[in-house]
Design a protein around this motif. Sequence first.
Motif, PDB file in Angstrom:
ATOM      1  N   PRO A 124      28.986 -46.403  31.668  1.00  0.00           N
ATOM      2  CA  PRO A 124      29.795 -46.834  30.520  1.00  0.00           C
ATOM      3  C   PRO A 124      28.906 -47.063  29.299  1.00  0.00           C
ATOM      4  N   TRP A 125      29.525 -47.511  28.210  1.00  0.00           N
ATOM      5  CA  TRP A 125      28.787 -47.698  26.964  1.00  0.00           C
ATOM      6  C   TRP A 125      28.402 -49.144  26.704  1.00  0.00           C
ATOM      7  N   LYS A 157      25.219 -38.914  33.931  1.00  0.00           N
ATOM      8  CA  LYS A 157      26.040 -38.625  32.753  1.00  0.00           C
ATOM      9  C   LYS A 157      26.302 -39.946  32.035  1.00  0.00           C
ATOM     10  N   GLY A 164      28.302 -35.451  27.831  1.00  0.00           N
ATOM     11  CA  GLY A 164      29.687 -35.060  27.599  1.00  0.00           C
ATOM     12  C   GLY A 164      30.623 -36.188  27.981  1.00  0.00           C
ATOM     13  N   ALA A 222      34.865 -36.847  29.692  1.00  0.00           N
ATOM     14  CA  ALA A 222      35.578 -36.816  30.973  1.00  0.00           C
ATOM     15  C   ALA A 222      35.356 -35.501  31.726  1.00  0.00           C
ATOM     16  N   GLY A 262      32.005 -35.458  33.350  1.00  0.00           N
ATOM     17  CA  GLY A 262      32.026 -36.399  34.477  1.00  0.00           C
ATOM     18  C   GLY A 262      32.739 -35.781  35.675  1.00  0.00           C
ATOM     19  N   PHE A 284      29.816 -44.687  40.108  1.00  0.00           N
ATOM     20  CA  PHE A 284      30.574 -44.764  38.852  1.00  0.00           C
ATOM     21  C   PHE A 284      30.632 -46.200  38.357  1.00  0.00           C
ATOM     22  N   GLY A 328      36.419 -52.463  36.278  1.00  0.00           N
ATOM     23  CA  GLY A 328      36.659 -53.553  35.324  1.00  0.00           C
ATOM     24  C   GLY A 328      36.870 -54.905  35.987  1.00  0.00           C
ATOM     25  N   CYS A 345      31.879 -56.417  31.665  1.00  0.00           N
ATOM     26  CA  CYS A 345      32.799 -56.403  32.822  1.00  0.00           C
ATOM     27  C   CYS A 345      32.848 -57.783  33.446  1.00  0.00           C
TER      28      CYS A 345
HETATM   29  P1  NAD Z   1      35.507 -45.393  30.957  1.00  0.00           P
HETATM   30  O1  NAD Z   1      36.170 -45.509  32.289  1.00  0.00           O
HETATM   31  O2  NAD Z   1      36.318 -44.984  29.808  1.00  0.00           O
HETATM   32  O3  NAD Z   1      34.280 -44.383  31.016  1.00  0.00           O
HETATM   33  C1  NAD Z   1      33.213 -44.561  31.908  1.00  0.00           C
HETATM   34  C2  NAD Z   1      32.512 -43.233  32.112  1.00  0.00           C
HETATM   35  O4  NAD Z   1      33.394 -42.345  32.790  1.00  0.00           O
HETATM   36  C3  NAD Z   1      32.109 -42.533  30.822  1.00  0.00           C
HETATM   37  O5  NAD Z   1      30.841 -41.949  31.020  1.00  0.00           O
HETATM   38  C4  NAD Z   1      33.181 -41.461  30.670  1.00  0.00           C
HETATM   39  O6  NAD Z   1      32.749 -40.335  29.955  1.00  0.00           O
HETATM   40  C5  NAD Z   1      33.457 -41.098  32.110  1.00  0.00           C
HETATM   41  N1  NAD Z   1      34.775 -40.528  32.350  1.00  0.00           N
HETATM   42  C6  NAD Z   1      35.922 -40.753  31.674  1.00  0.00           C
HETATM   43  N2  NAD Z   1      36.943 -40.064  32.234  1.00  0.00           N
HETATM   44  C7  NAD Z   1      36.428 -39.387  33.282  1.00  0.00           C
HETATM   45  C8  NAD Z   1      36.980 -38.513  34.262  1.00  0.00           C
HETATM   46  N3  NAD Z   1      38.278 -38.185  34.257  1.00  0.00           N
HETATM   47  N4  NAD Z   1      36.157 -37.988  35.201  1.00  0.00           N
HETATM   48  C9  NAD Z   1      34.839 -38.322  35.226  1.00  0.00           C
HETATM   49  N5  NAD Z   1      34.265 -39.150  34.326  1.00  0.00           N
HETATM   50  C10 NAD Z   1      35.051 -39.676  33.364  1.00  0.00           C
HETATM   51  O7  NAD Z   1      34.820 -46.816  30.715  1.00  0.00           O
HETATM   52  P2  NAD Z   1      34.052 -47.305  29.402  1.00  0.00           P
HETATM   53  O8  NAD Z   1      35.057 -47.571  28.352  1.00  0.00           O
HETATM   54  O9  NAD Z   1      32.899 -46.415  29.107  1.00  0.00           O
HETATM   55  O10 NAD Z   1      33.420 -48.684  29.912  1.00  0.00           O
HETATM   56  C11 NAD Z   1      34.114 -49.874  29.916  1.00  0.00           C
HETATM   57  C12 NAD Z   1      34.637 -50.204  31.297  1.00  0.00           C
HETATM   58  O11 NAD Z   1      33.548 -50.247  32.212  1.00  0.00           O
HETATM   59  C13 NAD Z   1      35.293 -51.558  31.392  1.00  0.00           C
HETATM   60  O12 NAD Z   1      36.461 -51.471  32.171  1.00  0.00           O
HETATM   61  C14 NAD Z   1      34.254 -52.404  32.097  1.00  0.00           C
HETATM   62  O13 NAD Z   1      34.774 -53.508  32.783  1.00  0.00           O
HETATM   63  C15 NAD Z   1      33.663 -51.411  33.022  1.00  0.00           C
HETATM   64  N6  NAD Z   1      32.323 -51.841  33.452  1.00  0.00           N
HETATM   65  C16 NAD Z   1      32.163 -52.264  34.737  1.00  0.00           C
HETATM   66  C17 NAD Z   1      30.912 -52.709  35.171  1.00  0.00           C
HETATM   67  C18 NAD Z   1      30.698 -53.171  36.581  1.00  0.00           C
HETATM   68  O14 NAD Z   1      29.554 -53.272  36.971  1.00  0.00           O
HETATM   69  N7  NAD Z   1      31.721 -53.453  37.366  1.00  0.00           N
HETATM   70  C19 NAD Z   1      29.835 -52.721  34.277  1.00  0.00           C
HETATM   71  C20 NAD Z   1      30.034 -52.305  32.977  1.00  0.00           C
HETATM   72  C21 NAD Z   1      31.291 -51.856  32.575  1.00  0.00           C
END
Ligand code: NAD
Length: 485
Positions: free
Chosen positions: A135-136, A160, A191, A193, A196, A209, A235, A267
Amino acid sequence: MSNDVVSTSPLTGREVGRFPIAADHDVRRAVASAREDAAWWGSLGHAERRKRLTAWRRDLAGRYEEIVDLIRAETGKATADARIETLLALHHLAWAADNARRVLRRRRVRSGLLMFNHRASVEYRPLGVVGVIGPWNFPLFTPLGSIAYALAAGNAVVFKPSEHTPVVGAFLSETLRPFTSGRNVLHVVHGGADVGAALCASGVQKLAFTGSTATAKKIMAACAPTLTPVLIEAGGKDAMIVDADADVTAAARAAVWGGMANAGQACIGIERVYVHRAVFDHFMDAVRAEMPVRAGLDDDAAIGPITTGSQVEIIRAQLVEAVSRGARPVVGSADARDGNVIQPAVLVDVPDDARVMTEETFGPALTLRAVQTMDEAISLVNSTGYGLGGAVFSRRNGAAIAGRMRAGMVSVNAVQAFAAIASLPYGGVGESGFGRIHGDEGLREFAAAASLTVRGPLPSVDMMTFRRPPLVDRLLPAVVRRLFG
Ligand code: NAD
């Protein structure tokens, strides 16, 4: 349409970096190449990998301010937040490298009475290539929680990074290269989704993930056809419980930091606080007193802007809905924002079914709710589908209350302490995911148990042959009664 991932600073709107978006064949090529690198890396052995990962860590430590600036430029987070993130990331890299041998090397296990004549042992072998999707919000700490442990366990990684933070992702790979003899054990593909999804389908041996719960479900579906195992760090909707016997000032201080640090984009950020009625007013006043926390784009602001535009809208919509249903801001307001900067808000009188109480907010907002008893607090805490982290403030009953929270990790009389203790496994239950990073479990997560038995020299009856004496079969009922009856 651009074929690049473009990283734009939330602080200045200026470009921080750009990278070509990987096509499907680029992803497959990266995985194929990583497979060769994995064979080399896996053959090095624990001591050699430790040496190399330690050299990388030292190099990163020497670039501390450079990394902090990079994270700040790409995410907009406050310098202090980026400093803490980098410190914790290096802490985990050190721990994973230092402990991999102890956790994963071959060790004897008891073979038991039935098989007393066999020496039994287990070791944990590298899986091969691990795919990591990040994530970011913590572009260094979060992916390194998987990458460092996967590398220490002897795997190569194809990473990724989030499309919002590709520069930090590329930086990790580039800085590791000098320590891997020209090999590349940390490939990066850029890139969104689609890329990914291509990584999920690429034949990696595991997919780690970290991201939202909604995306986690797509990841599992994309990994199903190849039976690729997944680790899901999703999340949360973390809560803090404040009991009547709590140090209220300390609890308020922790709630404010736990809710507002990283502009709430964590998170394990505290989003809900359930406070015993006896100390509720005192706690609310203490939160107000702690609150002069200003969000801004300048260096003096305690917290930075919201990193992505879509997140700004989610936060705003949840706060506005809560207020329209009777919630009262006791700090800030539902709509105190300027562009991507959202000022902290603390709400009371929020209906329990408002979205700000049930869905991840991921912004600088706290809800405070009074409870009559700790039973009521527990039931409200456990009422969401999430179960990531949490906190309890109580002088006498902290651990007992924590034990009843549906969460993977809880800190008593502190917030988020578990994230900074590298030997503790990190992860959630329910909609927050499964599997663990960090700690012994985090190393084993990226390894396959390999069991071995070696028959010893003592004369003994072998059950596993048709040539066993008939007496053995006749004795079996007596053996069962003796051993298990
Ligand atoms: P996101 O789910 O939008 O994206 C996460 C990653 O998944 C990105 O790299 C994105 O490009 C990729 N992605 C998106 N759609 C995809 C698909 N269909 N197939 C494969 N990859 C795909 O999440 P975000 O907005 O980047 O991050 C915020 C979220 O991350 C929040 O819900 C947060 O709680 C969670 N988070 C959890 C933890 C933890 O350790 N539990 C830590 C940090 C963040």
